[in-house]
Design a protein around this motif. Structure first.
Motif, PDB file in Angstrom:
ATOM      1  N   ARG A  69      -5.937   2.533   6.259  1.00  0.00           N
ATOM      2  CA  ARG A  69      -5.252   2.098   7.483  1.00  0.00           C
ATOM      3  C   ARG A  69      -3.850   1.570   7.220  1.00  0.00           C
ATOM      4  NH1 ARG A  69      -5.983  -3.574   9.195  1.00  0.00           N
ATOM      5  NH2 ARG A  69      -7.071  -4.772   7.579  1.00  0.00           N
ATOM      6  N   PHE A  70      -3.546   1.243   5.965  1.00  0.00           N
ATOM      7  CA  PHE A  70      -2.218   0.718   5.639  1.00  0.00           C
ATOM      8  C   PHE A  70      -1.267   1.786   5.113  1.00  0.00           C
ATOM      9  CE2 PHE A  70      -3.757  -3.924   4.945  1.00  0.00           C
ATOM     10  CZ  PHE A  70      -3.743  -4.110   6.326  1.00  0.00           C
ATOM     11  N   GLY A  71      -1.643   3.049   5.205  1.00  0.00           N
ATOM     12  CA  GLY A  71      -0.691   4.110   4.933  1.00  0.00           C
ATOM     13  C   GLY A  71      -0.623   4.609   3.504  1.00  0.00           C
ATOM     14  N   PHE A  72      -1.607   4.233   2.673  1.00  0.00           N
ATOM     15  CA  PHE A  72      -1.592   4.707   1.290  1.00  0.00           C
ATOM     16  C   PHE A  72      -1.589   6.231   1.232  1.00  0.00           C
ATOM     17  CE2 PHE A  72      -3.957   6.448  -2.281  1.00  0.00           C
ATOM     18  CZ  PHE A  72      -3.342   5.866  -3.373  1.00  0.00           C
ATOM     19  N   GLY A  73      -2.476   6.861   2.001  1.00  0.00           N
ATOM     20  CA  GLY A  73      -2.597   8.319   1.949  1.00  0.00           C
ATOM     21  C   GLY A  73      -1.325   9.025   2.381  1.00  0.00           C
ATOM     22  N   ASP A  74      -0.705   8.549   3.454  1.00  0.00           N
ATOM     23  CA  ASP A  74       0.533   9.174   3.924  1.00  0.00           C
ATOM     24  C   ASP A  74       1.619   9.097   2.853  1.00  0.00           C
ATOM     25  OD1 ASP A  74      -0.651   9.758   6.341  1.00  0.00           O
ATOM     26  OD2 ASP A  74       0.129   7.978   7.352  1.00  0.00           O
ATOM     27  N   ALA A  75       1.744   7.942   2.200  1.00  0.00           N
ATOM     28  CA  ALA A  75       2.754   7.780   1.158  1.00  0.00           C
ATOM     29  C   ALA A  75       2.406   8.621  -0.071  1.00  0.00           C
ATOM     30  CB  ALA A  75       2.875   6.307   0.782  1.00  0.00           C
ATOM     31  N   PHE A  76       1.125   8.690  -0.402  1.00  0.00           N
ATOM     32  CA  PHE A  76       0.680   9.479  -1.554  1.00  0.00           C
ATOM     33  C   PHE A  76       1.068  10.940  -1.397  1.00  0.00           C
ATOM     34  CE2 PHE A  76      -2.597  12.045  -3.695  1.00  0.00           C
ATOM     35  CZ  PHE A  76      -2.605  11.489  -4.968  1.00  0.00           C
ATOM     36  N   GLY A 105       1.491  19.507   0.888  1.00  0.00           N
ATOM     37  CA  GLY A 105       0.210  20.187   0.949  1.00  0.00           C
ATOM     38  C   GLY A 105      -0.489  20.229  -0.395  1.00  0.00           C
ATOM     39  N   PHE A 106       0.276  20.408  -1.448  1.00  0.00           N
ATOM     40  CA  PHE A 106      -0.278  20.468  -2.804  1.00  0.00           C
ATOM     41  C   PHE A 106      -0.985  19.172  -3.170  1.00  0.00           C
ATOM     42  CE2 PHE A 106       0.223  19.905  -7.452  1.00  0.00           C
ATOM     43  CZ  PHE A 106      -0.383  21.067  -7.903  1.00  0.00           C
ATOM     44  N   GLY A 149       1.245   8.941  -6.198  1.00  0.00           N
ATOM     45  CA  GLY A 149       1.607  10.335  -5.954  1.00  0.00           C
ATOM     46  C   GLY A 149       2.533  10.870  -7.034  1.00  0.00           C
ATOM     47  N   ASN A 150       3.515  10.061  -7.425  1.00  0.00           N
ATOM     48  CA  ASN A 150       4.422  10.473  -8.507  1.00  0.00           C
ATOM     49  C   ASN A 150       3.660  10.728  -9.801  1.00  0.00           C
ATOM     50  OD1 ASN A 150       6.581  10.191  -6.770  1.00  0.00           O
ATOM     51  ND2 ASN A 150       7.284   8.250  -7.631  1.00  0.00           N
ATOM     52  N   LEU A 151       2.760   9.809 -10.154  1.00  0.00           N
ATOM     53  CA  LEU A 151       1.988   9.956 -11.380  1.00  0.00           C
ATOM     54  C   LEU A 151       1.081  11.186 -11.322  1.00  0.00           C
ATOM     55  CD1 LEU A 151       1.034   6.206 -11.966  1.00  0.00           C
ATOM     56  CD2 LEU A 151       2.576   7.573 -13.381  1.00  0.00           C
ATOM     57  N   SER A 152       0.576  11.488 -10.137  1.00  0.00           N
ATOM     58  CA  SER A 152      -0.292  12.657  -9.985  1.00  0.00           C
ATOM     59  C   SER A 152       0.485  13.954 -10.195  1.00  0.00           C
ATOM     60  CB  SER A 152      -0.947  12.652  -8.603  1.00  0.00           C
ATOM     61  OG  SER A 152      -1.805  11.538  -8.464  1.00  0.00           O
ATOM     62  N   LEU A 153       1.713  14.008  -9.725  1.00  0.00           N
ATOM     63  CA  LEU A 153       2.523  15.199  -9.958  1.00  0.00           C
ATOM     64  C   LEU A 153       2.864  15.360 -11.440  1.00  0.00           C
ATOM     65  CD1 LEU A 153       4.933  15.140  -6.893  1.00  0.00           C
ATOM     66  CD2 LEU A 153       3.139  16.810  -7.374  1.00  0.00           C
ATOM     67  N   SER A 191       0.823  -1.208   0.000  1.00  0.00           N
ATOM     68  CA  SER A 191       0.000   0.000   0.000  1.00  0.00           C
ATOM     69  C   SER A 191       0.857   1.259   0.000  1.00  0.00           C
ATOM     70  CB  SER A 191      -0.939   0.010   1.209  1.00  0.00           C
ATOM     71  OG  SER A 191      -1.848  -1.063   1.149  1.00  0.00           O
ATOM     72  N   ARG A 192       1.932   1.245   0.767  1.00  0.00           N
ATOM     73  CA  ARG A 192       2.798   2.425   0.817  1.00  0.00           C
ATOM     74  C   ARG A 192       3.486   2.658  -0.520  1.00  0.00           C
ATOM     75  NH1 ARG A 192       4.191   0.234   5.901  1.00  0.00           N
ATOM     76  NH2 ARG A 192       6.227  -0.446   5.102  1.00  0.00           N
ATOM     77  N   ILE A 193       3.962   1.591  -1.152  1.00  0.00           N
ATOM     78  CA  ILE A 193       4.611   1.744  -2.452  1.00  0.00           C
ATOM     79  C   ILE A 193       3.592   2.204  -3.492  1.00  0.00           C
ATOM     80  CG2 ILE A 193       5.822   0.530  -4.312  1.00  0.00           C
ATOM     81  CD1 ILE A 193       7.097  -1.240  -2.167  1.00  0.00           C
ATOM     82  N   LEU A 194       2.369   1.665  -3.416  1.00  0.00           N
ATOM     83  CA  LEU A 194       1.312   2.101  -4.326  1.00  0.00           C
ATOM     84  C   LEU A 194       1.031   3.588  -4.133  1.00  0.00           C
ATOM     85  CD1 LEU A 194      -0.876   1.454  -6.429  1.00  0.00           C
ATOM     86  CD2 LEU A 194      -2.384   0.805  -4.540  1.00  0.00           C
TER      87      LEU A 194
END
Length: 323
Positions: free
Chosen positions: A279-286, A294-295, A251-255, A243-246
């Motif tokens: 709960r597995f941290g996707f959002g934090d990594a994203f 913030g962006f 996030g990279n693709l979004s930028l 989940s974190r790697i995803l």
């Protein structure tokens, strides 16, 4: 069963494991016409479509569009995880349709946006309300991995193809570097798809076993089942790392693409992970992008929980072509 001649379109979604085929009336999939075929039982797509037409009582479609899990160039598609190729001539011969089209499967998913029931869209990360015509991004996580941006322009929708799953896998920690070294093959440094896919999840599980000095294998479906029940701590750990790697990759693709209209995760693995991503941290990594953290809140993230969205997208593409 009988269907009216030259009325419906034939649409198909060809994945690495299964092919789904249906009839469409405009953008609407005709009830009761969706059939699923295991690719391993057929020598190629032409045989699948021939079987489907027979199964549907010799239906004579007016148009046909297939979505393929692989690159499409000059009207010819080669599947990435299956030894099949198909071109427009073959598609026309198999279906006898007047108009034929071939899309990358993520392109089809992009064409489906806006035509999927709201109840089948799960919100993962909120984002600000935006113009309906803002750029969007579909990210497929299933047998393989890919992504495609979606642009709604004045003259119509454009969904550009890519092979994002074969870019190098990003690494941020010593553990992720060891994971990359673990999954490296004769092809060299591992690609995104080598980890972010069903088989990739199995590799992550095996890697954690090596790290713990207790190597063992586990199928992706069993990992997700064990993860949901917390029956296997290693399955939970594998899902967290996945989940974190995803999150990092999305996030990279979004930028790169700036999808202010939202990021849409699709595919069987994405749907399986949907209840656990937060709960597995996707959002934090994203959002972990340094001074751009913030962006990143500009990009909402959703999971499409419609297994047949690519069929709807293929139908929508034919409508845009005038069929």
């Amino acid at each position: 069963m009988g269907h009216p001649k030259d009325t419906y379109s034939l649409v198909a979604d060809i994945g690495g494991t299964n092919t789904r085929v249906a009839l469409a009336d405009g953008r609407r999939i005709v009830d009761g016409t969706i059939r699923r075929y295991r690719n391993a039982e057929f020598p190629g797509l032409e045989s699948v479509l021939t079987r489907y037409i027979a199964d549907e009582g010799g239906v004579d479609p007016i148009a046909a569009c297939v979505a393929v899990a692989g690159p499409v160039r000059d009207g010819r598609a080669t599947l990435t995880n299956l030894d099949w190729t198909i071109d427009k001539d073959t598609l026309a011969r198999a279906t006898k349709a007047r108009t034929v089209a071939i899309l990358n499967d993520l392109q089809a998913q992009g064409h489906a946006l806006g035509y999927i029931e709201v109840s089948k869209i799960r919100s993962i990360l909120p984002g600000p309300a935006d113009n309906a015509n803002a750029a969007k991004l579909v990210v497929g996580v299933g047998t393989g991995f890919n992504a495609a941006p979606v642009y709604d322009l004045e003259h119509g929708r454009i969904v550009t193809p890519s092979e994002s799953g074969h870019a190098n896998l990003p690494i941020r920690t010593e553990m992720e570097l060891r994971l990359c070294q673990f999954v490296s093959t004769a092809h060299g440094f591992p690609a995104v798809e080598d980890v972010l896919s069903g088989r990739g999840l199995e590799r992550v599980y095996a890697f954690l076993g090596q790290e713990a000095g207790d190597p063992r294998e586990c199928a992706a479906q069993d990992i997700m089942t064990a993860c949901a029940s917390s029956a296997d701590p290693r399955a939970v750990q594998a899902a967290e790392l996945f989940s974190r790697i995803l999150g990092t990759v999305c996030g990279n693709l979004s930028l790169i693409q700036l999808p202010f209209g939202g990021v849409y995760l699709v595919g069987g693995v994405a749907r399986a992970f949907a209840p656990h991503l937060t709960r597995f941290g996707f959002g934090d990594a994203f959002r972990d992008k340094g001074r751009f953290a913030g962006f990143m809140s500009n990009f909402a993230v959703y999971v499409i929980e419609d297994d047949y969205a690519a069929l709807t997208g293929s139908a929508a593409h034919l409508v845009a072509l005038g069929q």
